[in-house]
Scaffold this active site. Structure first.
Site, PDB file in Angstrom:
ATOM      1  N   HIS A 155       0.821  -1.207   0.000  1.00 56.25           N
ATOM      2  CA  HIS A 155       0.000   0.000   0.000  1.00 56.25           C
ATOM      3  C   HIS A 155       0.857   1.260   0.000  1.00 56.25           C
ATOM      4  O   HIS A 155       2.015   1.249   0.415  1.00 56.25           O
ATOM      5  CB  HIS A 155      -0.941   0.000   1.195  1.00 56.25           C
ATOM      6  CG  HIS A 155      -2.066  -0.983   1.046  1.00 56.25           C
ATOM      7  ND1 HIS A 155      -3.075  -1.091   1.970  1.00 56.25           N
ATOM      8  CD2 HIS A 155      -2.352  -1.888   0.081  1.00 56.25           C
ATOM      9  CE1 HIS A 155      -3.943  -2.023   1.581  1.00 56.25           C
ATOM     10  NE2 HIS A 155      -3.503  -2.524   0.427  1.00 56.25           N
ATOM     11  N   GLU A 209       0.765   3.921   1.841  1.00 55.67           N
ATOM     12  CA  GLU A 209       1.223   4.367   3.157  1.00 55.67           C
ATOM     13  C   GLU A 209       2.490   3.615   3.571  1.00 55.67           C
ATOM     14  O   GLU A 209       3.453   4.219   4.063  1.00 55.67           O
ATOM     15  CB  GLU A 209       0.135   4.144   4.218  1.00 55.67           C
ATOM     16  CG  GLU A 209      -1.165   4.851   3.931  1.00 55.67           C
ATOM     17  CD  GLU A 209      -2.175   4.017   3.152  1.00 55.67           C
ATOM     18  OE1 GLU A 209      -3.382   4.218   3.373  1.00 55.67           O
ATOM     19  OE2 GLU A 209      -1.774   3.171   2.317  1.00 55.67           O
ATOM     20  N   CYS A 214      -6.208   1.408   5.566  1.00 53.68           N
ATOM     21  CA  CYS A 214      -6.754   0.138   6.048  1.00 53.68           C
ATOM     22  C   CYS A 214      -6.138  -0.198   7.411  1.00 53.68           C
ATOM     23  O   CYS A 214      -5.238   0.501   7.889  1.00 53.68           O
ATOM     24  CB  CYS A 214      -6.458  -0.981   5.047  1.00 53.68           C
ATOM     25  SG  CYS A 214      -4.713  -1.472   5.000  1.00 53.68           S
ATOM     26  N   CYS A 231      -2.274  -0.748   7.338  1.00 51.83           N
ATOM     27  CA  CYS A 231      -1.535   0.509   7.239  1.00 51.83           C
ATOM     28  C   CYS A 231      -1.634   1.309   8.534  1.00 51.83           C
ATOM     29  O   CYS A 231      -0.680   1.979   8.929  1.00 51.83           O
ATOM     30  CB  CYS A 231      -2.022   1.319   6.041  1.00 51.83           C
ATOM     31  SG  CYS A 231      -1.529   0.574   4.469  1.00 51.83           S
TER      32      CYS A 231
END
Length: 154
Positions: free
Chosen positions: A74, A76, A99, A102
């Site tokens: 992801h 992040e 999410c 993260c």
């Protein structure tokens, strides 16, 4: 007329998202330290050395190994991993609310505030869990209106 810091940094996150080859959801992230310096940028994609043409970008399949989910890093996480210095006390600008996975990384890295744009998975369990953890850890978050960046940023 000049743009605000929030518009500038979210603009960097949105520009970073355009590097993603995900055909469904392109996400970008930008980490900014308290001195208003960018210390990390990332977008969602496969790990280094994992070719986009070899791994699947699909979202649905009876075999999860034939979807993108076990493979994609992801935005992040990439921004934290790509950081040039400590991100402790920083603000994360991200195009999509983080999410739960993260959120764990955000908390552990010491990021103190998250500015996000889209919250399309608000009712998903992973997003609910994310909010619970961010709240418990004292990480604040706020939503930025997309119009601010796209209209005023021109």
């Amino acid at each position: 007329m000049h743009i605000s810091w929030d518009e500038y940094f979210m603009g960097v996150a949105l520009l970073s998202a355009k590097r993603s080859k995900d055909p469904n959801t392109q996400v970008g992230a930008c980490i900014v330290n308290p001195e208003k310096r960018i210390v990390g940028i990332g977008y969602n994609g496969f790990p280094m050395g994992c070719e986009d043409s070899v791994f699947p970008w699909g979202k649905t399949d009876t075999n999860k190994l034939n979807t993108k989910y076990p493979y994609v890093v992801h935005a992040e996480a990439n921004a934290i991993l790509n950081s040039a210095s400590s991100v402790r006390g920083s603000t994360l600008y991200v195009s999509l609310f983080p999410c739960n996975e993260c959120a764990k990384l955000i908390i552990q890295a010491g990021i103190k505030h998250v500015v996000y744009m889209n919250d399309k998975y608000r009712s998903e369990e992973s997003t609910i869990a994310s909010r619970r953890m961010l709240d418990a850890a004292g990480v604040s978050y706020s939503q930025m209106d997309e119009v601010e960046v796209l209209v005023n940023g021109k």
